[in-house]
Design a protein around this motif. Structure first.
Motif, PDB file in Angstrom:
ATOM      1  N   MET A 214     -28.573 -49.198 -13.878  1.00  0.00           N
ATOM      2  CA  MET A 214     -28.962 -47.942 -14.951  1.00  0.00           C
ATOM      3  C   MET A 214     -27.879 -46.733 -14.062  1.00  0.00           C
ATOM      4  SD  MET A 214     -31.176 -46.557 -17.033  1.00  0.00           S
ATOM      5  CE  MET A 214     -31.301 -45.359 -17.501  1.00  0.00           C
ATOM      6  N   ARG A 215     -26.523 -46.313 -14.469  1.00  0.00           N
ATOM      7  CA  ARG A 215     -26.244 -44.988 -13.505  1.00  0.00           C
ATOM      8  C   ARG A 215     -26.722 -43.800 -14.009  1.00  0.00           C
ATOM      9  NH1 ARG A 215     -20.149 -45.309 -13.675  1.00  0.00           N
ATOM     10  NH2 ARG A 215     -20.426 -43.704 -12.950  1.00  0.00           N
ATOM     11  N   ASP A 216     -27.294 -42.850 -13.282  1.00  0.00           N
ATOM     12  CA  ASP A 216     -27.836 -41.740 -13.788  1.00  0.00           C
ATOM     13  C   ASP A 216     -27.071 -40.566 -13.566  1.00  0.00           C
ATOM     14  OD1 ASP A 216     -30.588 -42.908 -13.468  1.00  0.00           O
ATOM     15  OD2 ASP A 216     -31.021 -42.585 -11.702  1.00  0.00           O
ATOM     16  N   VAL A 217     -26.368 -40.649 -12.915  1.00  0.00           N
ATOM     17  CA  VAL A 217     -25.210 -39.736 -12.870  1.00  0.00           C
ATOM     18  C   VAL A 217     -23.570 -40.226 -12.516  1.00  0.00           C
ATOM     19  CG1 VAL A 217     -23.908 -37.777 -10.789  1.00  0.00           C
ATOM     20  CG2 VAL A 217     -26.734 -38.265 -10.498  1.00  0.00           C
ATOM     21  N   SER A 218     -22.906 -39.130 -13.146  1.00  0.00           N
ATOM     22  CA  SER A 218     -21.687 -40.096 -13.317  1.00  0.00           C
ATOM     23  C   SER A 218     -20.388 -38.937 -12.396  1.00  0.00           C
ATOM     24  CB  SER A 218     -20.730 -39.701 -14.664  1.00  0.00           C
ATOM     25  OG  SER A 218     -19.224 -39.898 -14.891  1.00  0.00           O
ATOM     26  N   VAL A 219     -19.518 -39.478 -11.042  1.00  0.00           N
ATOM     27  CA  VAL A 219     -18.956 -38.501 -10.972  1.00  0.00           C
ATOM     28  C   VAL A 219     -17.499 -38.607 -11.335  1.00  0.00           C
ATOM     29  CG1 VAL A 219     -18.146 -38.018  -8.475  1.00  0.00           C
ATOM     30  CG2 VAL A 219     -19.831 -38.501  -8.400  1.00  0.00           C
ATOM     31  N   GLU A 220     -16.918 -37.356 -10.985  1.00  0.00           N
ATOM     32  CA  GLU A 220     -15.484 -37.483 -11.701  1.00  0.00           C
ATOM     33  C   GLU A 220     -14.547 -37.142 -10.399  1.00  0.00           C
ATOM     34  OE1 GLU A 220     -14.537 -37.369 -15.056  1.00  0.00           O
ATOM     35  OE2 GLU A 220     -17.241 -37.426 -15.419  1.00  0.00           O
ATOM     36  N   ALA A 221     -13.484 -37.285 -10.632  1.00  0.00           N
ATOM     37  CA  ALA A 221     -12.443 -37.472  -9.294  1.00  0.00           C
ATOM     38  C   ALA A 221     -11.834 -36.374  -8.835  1.00  0.00           C
ATOM     39  CB  ALA A 221     -11.401 -37.911 -10.382  1.00  0.00           C
ATOM     40  N   ASP A 222     -12.860 -35.366  -9.201  1.00  0.00           N
ATOM     41  CA  ASP A 222     -11.801 -33.664  -8.785  1.00  0.00           C
ATOM     42  C   ASP A 222     -13.828 -33.405  -8.068  1.00  0.00           C
ATOM     43  OD1 ASP A 222     -13.731 -33.572 -10.746  1.00  0.00           O
ATOM     44  OD2 ASP A 222     -12.924 -31.654 -11.314  1.00  0.00           O
ATOM     45  N   GLY A 223     -14.265 -34.995  -8.030  1.00  0.00           N
ATOM     46  CA  GLY A 223     -16.446 -34.768  -7.224  1.00  0.00           C
ATOM     47  C   GLY A 223     -17.430 -33.466  -8.280  1.00  0.00           C
ATOM     48  N   SER A 224     -16.294 -33.271  -8.919  1.00  0.00           N
ATOM     49  CA  SER A 224     -17.425 -33.244  -9.780  1.00  0.00           C
ATOM     50  C   SER A 224     -18.932 -34.138 -10.518  1.00  0.00           C
ATOM     51  CB  SER A 224     -16.863 -31.882 -11.641  1.00  0.00           C
ATOM     52  OG  SER A 224     -16.183 -33.063 -12.460  1.00  0.00           O
ATOM     53  N   ALA A 225     -19.733 -33.370 -10.150  1.00  0.00           N
ATOM     54  CA  ALA A 225     -20.797 -34.569 -10.912  1.00  0.00           C
ATOM     55  C   ALA A 225     -21.177 -34.158 -12.052  1.00  0.00           C
ATOM     56  CB  ALA A 225     -22.246 -34.304 -10.027  1.00  0.00           C
ATOM     57  N   LYS A 226     -21.684 -35.508 -13.161  1.00  0.00           N
ATOM     58  CA  LYS A 226     -22.591 -35.110 -14.671  1.00  0.00           C
ATOM     59  C   LYS A 226     -23.648 -36.135 -14.816  1.00  0.00           C
ATOM     60  CE  LYS A 226     -20.856 -35.569 -19.409  1.00  0.00           C
ATOM     61  NZ  LYS A 226     -19.642 -36.267 -20.588  1.00  0.00           N
ATOM     62  N   ALA A 227     -24.934 -35.189 -15.400  1.00  0.00           N
ATOM     63  CA  ALA A 227     -26.286 -35.669 -15.410  1.00  0.00           C
ATOM     64  C   ALA A 227     -25.587 -37.073 -16.471  1.00  0.00           C
ATOM     65  CB  ALA A 227     -27.281 -35.298 -15.063  1.00  0.00           C
ATOM     66  N   LEU A 228     -26.131 -38.058 -15.908  1.00  0.00           N
ATOM     67  CA  LEU A 228     -26.364 -39.690 -17.716  1.00  0.00           C
ATOM     68  C   LEU A 228     -27.736 -39.294 -17.838  1.00  0.00           C
ATOM     69  CD1 LEU A 228     -23.417 -41.851 -16.183  1.00  0.00           C
ATOM     70  CD2 LEU A 228     -23.807 -39.491 -18.516  1.00  0.00           C
TER      71      LEU A 228
END
Length: 109
Positions: free
Chosen positions: A1-15
């Motif tokens: 299970m993934r808790d964090v999604s990291v975008e290509a620009d380095g920003s992180a998004k909480a799931l």
């Protein structure tokens, strides 16, 4: 299970909830490691950290409403209690020429 999604620009998004804590931790690490034009300071009153956005970069408190006010009141009271009180001038009435007795005191009875 993934808790964090990291975008290509380095920003992180909480799931998830755990991911939110991870994102907060990542932001704290970035803030601590990146040289910033706005310095991070510790409050003289409570010890919390804040970003000094003042023009002179000399801010000392996280908030003037709480810590700053308490520090200024304490400094005023310390200064006020250490100084001797100024002498009170006696009032002189022009028609009698003598000092005016203070309220609550009486002359000889």
């Amino acid at each position: 299970m993934r808790d964090v999604s990291v975008e290509a620009d380095g920003s992180a998004k909480a799931l998830t909830g755990k991911g939110a804590l991870g994102v907060i931790a990542l932001h704290a690490i970035r803030l601590a490691l990146s040289p910033s034009a706005r310095p991070v300071r510790s409050c003289d009153g409570c010890g919390w950290f804040f970003i000094d956005t003042s023009r002179g970069r000399r801010r000392r408190w996280c908030s003037m409403k709480t810590c700053g006010n308490q520090a200024k009141v304490a400094r005023f009271r310390a200064r006020d209690q250490s100084a001797p009180p100024p002498p009170r001038p006696q009032q002189v009435l022009p028609h009698r020429g003598g000092p005016v007795p203070r309220r609550g005191t009486s002359r000889s009875r």
